[in-house]
Design an enzyme around this catalytic site. Structure first.
Site, PDB file in Angstrom:
ATOM      1  N   HIS A   1      -7.724  -8.669  -7.403  1.00 19.40           N
ATOM      2  CA  HIS A   1      -7.602  -7.352  -6.466  1.00 19.40           C
ATOM      3  C   HIS A   1      -9.138  -6.671  -6.460  1.00 19.40           C
ATOM      4  O   HIS A   1      -9.231  -5.626  -6.883  1.00 19.40           O
ATOM      5  CB  HIS A   1      -6.677  -6.291  -7.348  1.00 19.40           C
ATOM      6  CG  HIS A   1      -6.182  -5.381  -6.324  1.00 19.40           C
ATOM      7  ND1 HIS A   1      -4.912  -4.962  -6.340  1.00 19.40           N
ATOM      8  CD2 HIS A   1      -6.686  -4.813  -5.092  1.00 19.40           C
ATOM      9  CE1 HIS A   1      -4.447  -4.087  -5.442  1.00 19.40           C
ATOM     10  NE2 HIS A   1      -5.659  -4.090  -4.712  1.00 19.40           N
TER      11      HIS A   1
ATOM     12  N   GLY B   1      -3.274  -2.402  11.314  1.00 21.36           N
ATOM     13  CA  GLY B   1      -3.853  -1.199  11.159  1.00 21.36           C
ATOM     14  C   GLY B   1      -5.249  -1.260  11.334  1.00 21.36           C
ATOM     15  O   GLY B   1      -5.932  -1.908  11.732  1.00 21.36           O
ATOM     16  N   ARG B   2      -5.720  -0.389   9.979  1.00 27.21           N
ATOM     17  CA  ARG B   2      -7.224  -0.088  10.135  1.00 27.21           C
ATOM     18  C   ARG B   2      -7.888  -1.662   9.594  1.00 27.21           C
ATOM     19  O   ARG B   2      -8.652  -2.049  10.338  1.00 27.21           O
ATOM     20  CB  ARG B   2      -7.345   0.823   9.079  1.00 27.21           C
ATOM     21  CG  ARG B   2      -7.636   2.125   9.552  1.00 27.21           C
ATOM     22  CD  ARG B   2      -7.704   3.221   8.528  1.00 27.21           C
ATOM     23  NE  ARG B   2      -6.508   3.226   7.564  1.00 27.21           N
ATOM     24  CZ  ARG B   2      -5.788   4.307   7.115  1.00 27.21           C
ATOM     25  NH1 ARG B   2      -5.670   5.410   7.978  1.00 27.21           N
ATOM     26  NH2 ARG B   2      -4.737   4.055   6.362  1.00 27.21           N
ATOM     27  N   ILE B   3      -7.166  -1.996   8.477  1.00 23.97           N
ATOM     28  CA  ILE B   3      -7.877  -3.398   8.354  1.00 23.97           C
ATOM     29  C   ILE B   3      -7.300  -4.671   8.947  1.00 23.97           C
ATOM     30  O   ILE B   3      -8.225  -5.448   9.322  1.00 23.97           O
ATOM     31  CB  ILE B   3      -7.346  -3.640   6.515  1.00 23.97           C
ATOM     32  CG1 ILE B   3      -7.889  -2.566   5.841  1.00 23.97           C
ATOM     33  CG2 ILE B   3      -7.851  -4.926   6.037  1.00 23.97           C
ATOM     34  CD1 ILE B   3      -7.419  -2.345   4.028  1.00 23.97           C
TER      35      ILE B   3
ATOM     36  N   GLU C   1       0.532  -7.750 -11.504  1.00 20.56           N
ATOM     37  CA  GLU C   1      -1.313  -7.788 -11.868  1.00 20.56           C
ATOM     38  C   GLU C   1      -1.534  -7.278 -13.215  1.00 20.56           C
ATOM     39  O   GLU C   1      -0.947  -6.134 -13.670  1.00 20.56           O
ATOM     40  CB  GLU C   1      -1.935  -6.908 -10.714  1.00 20.56           C
ATOM     41  CG  GLU C   1      -1.736  -7.491  -9.302  1.00 20.56           C
ATOM     42  CD  GLU C   1      -2.628  -6.631  -8.386  1.00 20.56           C
ATOM     43  OE1 GLU C   1      -3.262  -5.553  -8.682  1.00 20.56           O
ATOM     44  OE2 GLU C   1      -2.367  -7.098  -7.225  1.00 20.56           O
TER      45      GLU C   1
ATOM     46  N   THR D   1      -3.995  -9.829   1.109  1.00 15.04           N
ATOM     47  CA  THR D   1      -5.030  -8.689   0.554  1.00 15.04           C
ATOM     48  C   THR D   1      -4.093  -7.484   0.565  1.00 15.04           C
ATOM     49  O   THR D   1      -4.828  -6.383   0.725  1.00 15.04           O
ATOM     50  CB  THR D   1      -6.330  -8.523   1.250  1.00 15.04           C
ATOM     51  OG1 THR D   1      -6.050  -8.486   2.781  1.00 15.04           O
ATOM     52  CG2 THR D   1      -7.288  -9.851   1.330  1.00 15.04           C
ATOM     53  N   SER D   2      -2.904  -7.398   0.869  1.00 17.18           N
ATOM     54  CA  SER D   2      -2.076  -6.122   0.912  1.00 17.18           C
ATOM     55  C   SER D   2      -1.588  -5.654  -0.177  1.00 17.18           C
ATOM     56  O   SER D   2      -2.353  -4.970  -1.231  1.00 17.18           O
ATOM     57  CB  SER D   2      -0.907  -6.351   2.045  1.00 17.18           C
ATOM     58  OG  SER D   2       0.008  -7.398   1.496  1.00 17.18           O
ATOM     59  N   ARG D   3      -0.521  -6.040  -0.653  1.00 14.26           N
ATOM     60  CA  ARG D   3       0.216  -5.804  -2.187  1.00 14.26           C
ATOM     61  C   ARG D   3       0.975  -6.860  -2.573  1.00 14.26           C
ATOM     62  O   ARG D   3       1.505  -7.699  -1.744  1.00 14.26           O
ATOM     63  CB  ARG D   3       0.995  -4.784  -2.061  1.00 14.26           C
ATOM     64  CG  ARG D   3       0.321  -3.182  -2.209  1.00 14.26           C
ATOM     65  CD  ARG D   3      -0.409  -3.054  -3.439  1.00 14.26           C
ATOM     66  NE  ARG D   3      -1.155  -1.638  -3.325  1.00 14.26           N
ATOM     67  CZ  ARG D   3      -2.391  -1.490  -3.047  1.00 14.26           C
ATOM     68  NH1 ARG D   3      -3.153  -2.494  -2.620  1.00 14.26           N
ATOM     69  NH2 ARG D   3      -2.776  -0.145  -3.042  1.00 14.26           N
TER      70      ARG D   3
HETATM   71  P1  NAP Z   1      -3.032   1.128   7.858  1.00  8.66           P
HETATM   72  O1  NAP Z   1      -4.195   1.445   8.739  1.00  8.66           O
HETATM   73  O2  NAP Z   1      -1.942   2.062   7.505  1.00  8.66           O
HETATM   74  O3  NAP Z   1      -2.312  -0.290   8.295  1.00  8.66           O
HETATM   75  C1  NAP Z   1      -1.043  -0.678   7.790  1.00  8.66           C
HETATM   76  C2  NAP Z   1      -0.387  -1.239   9.134  1.00  8.66           C
HETATM   77  O4  NAP Z   1       0.977  -1.972   8.651  1.00  8.66           O
HETATM   78  C3  NAP Z   1       0.018   0.009  10.087  1.00  8.66           C
HETATM   79  O5  NAP Z   1      -0.692  -0.256  11.107  1.00  8.66           O
HETATM   80  C4  NAP Z   1       1.463  -0.253  10.257  1.00  8.66           C
HETATM   81  O6  NAP Z   1       1.769  -0.631  11.685  1.00  8.66           O
HETATM   82  C5  NAP Z   1       1.865  -1.680   9.685  1.00  8.66           C
HETATM   83  N1  NAP Z   1       3.309  -1.613   9.146  1.00  8.66           N
HETATM   84  C6  NAP Z   1       3.741  -0.812   8.408  1.00  8.66           C
HETATM   85  N2  NAP Z   1       5.012  -1.193   8.027  1.00  8.66           N
HETATM   86  C7  NAP Z   1       5.276  -2.344   8.596  1.00  8.66           C
HETATM   87  C8  NAP Z   1       6.266  -3.182   8.814  1.00  8.66           C
HETATM   88  N3  NAP Z   1       7.585  -3.022   8.173  1.00  8.66           N
HETATM   89  N4  NAP Z   1       6.270  -4.120   9.497  1.00  8.66           N
HETATM   90  C9  NAP Z   1       5.526  -4.392  10.467  1.00  8.66           C
HETATM   91  N5  NAP Z   1       3.861  -3.451  10.259  1.00  8.66           N
HETATM   92  C10 NAP Z   1       3.975  -2.635   9.534  1.00  8.66           C
HETATM   93  O7  NAP Z   1      -3.451   0.669   6.342  1.00  8.66           O
HETATM   94  P2  NAP Z   1      -4.941  -0.120   6.103  1.00  8.66           P
HETATM   95  O8  NAP Z   1      -5.736   0.811   5.594  1.00  8.66           O
HETATM   96  O9  NAP Z   1      -5.167  -0.941   6.959  1.00  8.66           O
HETATM   97  O10 NAP Z   1      -4.303  -0.683   4.626  1.00  8.66           O
HETATM   98  C11 NAP Z   1      -3.108  -1.637   4.866  1.00  8.66           C
HETATM   99  C12 NAP Z   1      -2.730  -2.131   3.146  1.00  8.66           C
HETATM  100  O11 NAP Z   1      -3.759  -2.803   2.554  1.00  8.66           O
HETATM  101  C13 NAP Z   1      -2.822  -0.687   2.307  1.00  8.66           C
HETATM  102  O12 NAP Z   1      -1.558  -0.242   2.273  1.00  8.66           O
HETATM  103  C14 NAP Z   1      -3.043  -1.563   0.772  1.00  8.66           C
HETATM  104  O13 NAP Z   1      -1.674  -1.749   0.295  1.00  8.66           O
HETATM  105  C15 NAP Z   1      -3.863  -2.579   1.155  1.00  8.66           C
HETATM  106  N6  NAP Z   1      -5.098  -2.735   0.808  1.00  8.66           N
HETATM  107  C16 NAP Z   1      -5.585  -3.792  -0.090  1.00  8.66           C
HETATM  108  C17 NAP Z   1      -6.771  -3.456  -0.530  1.00  8.66           C
HETATM  109  C18 NAP Z   1      -7.295  -4.680  -1.713  1.00  8.66           C
HETATM  110  O14 NAP Z   1      -8.047  -4.476  -2.206  1.00  8.66           O
HETATM  111  N7  NAP Z   1      -6.848  -5.976  -1.304  1.00  8.66           N
HETATM  112  C19 NAP Z   1      -7.723  -2.677  -0.175  1.00  8.66           C
HETATM  113  C20 NAP Z   1      -7.479  -1.895   0.786  1.00  8.66           C
HETATM  114  C21 NAP Z   1      -6.002  -2.035   1.206  1.00  8.66           C
HETATM  115  P3  NAP Z   1       1.820   0.386  12.842  1.00  8.66           P
HETATM  116  O15 NAP Z   1       0.329   1.007  12.980  1.00  8.66           O
HETATM  117  O16 NAP Z   1       1.883  -0.456  14.027  1.00  8.66           O
HETATM  118  O17 NAP Z   1       2.838   1.402  12.682  1.00  8.66           O
HETATM  119  C1  GLV Z   2      -6.636  -1.204  -2.890  1.00  7.14           C
HETATM  120  O1  GLV Z   2      -5.885  -1.902  -2.907  1.00  7.14           O
HETATM  121  C2  GLV Z   2      -6.153  -0.056  -1.964  1.00  7.14           C
HETATM  122  O2  GLV Z   2      -5.155   0.308  -1.573  1.00  7.14           O
HETATM  123  O3  GLV Z   2      -7.269   0.812  -1.740  1.00  7.14           O
END
Ligand code: NAP
Ligand code: GLV
Ligand code: GLV
Length: 325
Positions: free
Chosen positions: A285, A155-157, A266, A235-237
């Site tokens: 986190h 996805g985005r990250i 956490e 860095t997901s959950r």
């Molecule tokens: P995003 O753009 O929605 O990207 C998530 C990707 O995961 C999507 O592109 C989706 O795929 C894919 N996905 C979902 N379910 C799946 C599965 N069962 N199997 C395989 N791929 C799957 O979200 P993002 O902005 O990148 O953020 C991702 C996650 O990072 C957040 O949900 C959050 O939990 C975590 N996060 C953590 C921090 C931190 O502080 N550590 C900060 C920000 C975010 P498709 O596009 O292919 O459908």
């Molecule tokens: C942080 O973990 C977020 O999902 O923004």
């Protein structure tokens, strides 16, 4: 009458100012999240809520919050919220996507480098007075350049991490819900199935949201497919990884190291055995924790809230089905 808003933690003032202009706002000032009883009490009578990923927003809470129109989550992830229940009740849910993408990708990459080259362990070694001389065999780690990075969730990250990896001459493969042909062309990355990704990657980095499908996606079985020299980055959950299985894999040298920004729960308990291992880096986190990004998140969360309170459609509405209500 001005709407009432509860904010479950002090957020950067750039966001609070936007909310204060239109609403009567109460902010929880404690360092720990508001205790459950306090949260359930405070939401009674509010029209809007700004929540953090540490607040459980479920049916019980929504039942108490009879006037609640919108929950603006100060995070991109929203696994802390019962989305179906909110939709059923006509409550809008928003998040903060995009503004934290690059900052979180930077941290994922920092963990890749720090685990590969044993930075935390090496720093502790120096501080403990153990550095005697330069050594051909001292603190040897893994190379990034030429190594294969496997991204789970593009996805985005995930995409932003792939971009960084290309600059380090890494070979990038990914596994995601959907194929991303444009990203493949742009970055020269390859889509593979999960098993191939786990078998071929020198680094496996997780970028999926936490859902019933992704819970314990990394478990005894999937870990057993990884290389002995491989490094897991999360860095997901926290719950995407079965920590017990990860600990077993690390102590039994089935994988090389792990870099974790997220844990389950956490904070981890002080006797969590992962905290005893030198080949594990654990961060509290802090993926999106840069001054600029946290300010952008505050403004975005505030704007979503204020637009929702006006009865209009916020830009980052998660549950678009709610509009049919
Ligand atoms: P995003 O753009 O929605 O990207 C998530 C990707 O995961 C999507 O592109 C989706 O795929 C894919 N996905 C979902 N379910 C799946 C599965 N069962 N199997 C395989 N791929 C799957 O979200 P993002 O902005 O990148 O953020 C991702 C996650 O990072 C957040 O949900 C959050 O939990 C975590 N996060 C953590 C921090 C931190 O502080 N550590 C900060 C920000 C975010 P498709 O596009 O292919 O459908
Ligand atoms: C942080 O973990 C977020 O999902 O923004
Ligand atoms: C190491 O510091 C070298 O000069 O090779």
């Amino acid at each position: 009458m001005r709407p009432k808003v509860y904010v479950t933690k002090l957020i950067p003032e750039e966001g609070l100012n936007i909310i204060n202009e239109v609403a009567d706002t109460k902010v929880w000032k404690g360092e720990a999240p508001p205790p459950r009883e306090v949260l359930l009490e405070e939401v009674q009578g509010v029209d809007g809520l700004v929540s953090l990923l540490t607040d459980k927003i479920d049916a019980e809470l929504m039942e108490k919050a009879k006037n609640l129109k919108i929950v603006s989550n100060y995070a991109v992830g929203f696994d802390n919220i019962d989305i179906k229940e909110a939709t059923r009740r006509g409550i809008m849910i928003t998040n903060t996507p995009g503004v934290l993408t690059e900052t979180t990708a930077d941290l994922a990459f920092a963990l890749i480098m720090a685990t590969a080259r044993r930075l935390v362990e090496a720093d502790k070694y120096v501080r403990a007075g153990r550095w005697k001389t330069w050594g051909p065999m001292l603190m040897l780690g893994q190379d990034l350049y030429g190594a294969t990075l496997g991204l789970i969730g593009l996805g985005r990250i995930g995409y932003a991490v792939a971009k960084r990896a290309k600059g380090f001459d890494m070979n990038v493969i990914y596994y995601s819900n959907h194929r991303k042909e444009e990203a493949e062309k742009e970055l020269g990355i390859k889509c593979v199935d999960l098993e191939q990704l786990l078998r071929e990657s020198d680094f496996v980095s997780l970028h999926v949201p936490l859902t019933p499908e992704t819970k314990h996606l990394i478990n005894k079985n999937t870990l057993s497919l990884m290389k002995k020299t491989a490094i897991l980055i999360n860095t997901s959950r926290g719950p995407v990884v079965d920590e017990h299985a990860l600990y077993e894999a690390l102590v039994n040298k089935k994988i090389y190291a792990a870099g974790l920004d997220v844990m389950d729960p956490e904070p981890p308990s002080s006797d969590n055995p992962l905290l005893k291992l030198d080949n594990v880096i654990v961060l509290p986190h802090i993926g999106s924790a840069s001054i600029k990004t946290r300010t952008k998140m505050a403004i975005m969360a505030a704007e979503n809230l204020v637009v929702g309170l006006k009865g209009e459609i916020p830009r980052n509405l998660v549950n678009v089905e709610v509009l049919k209500k």
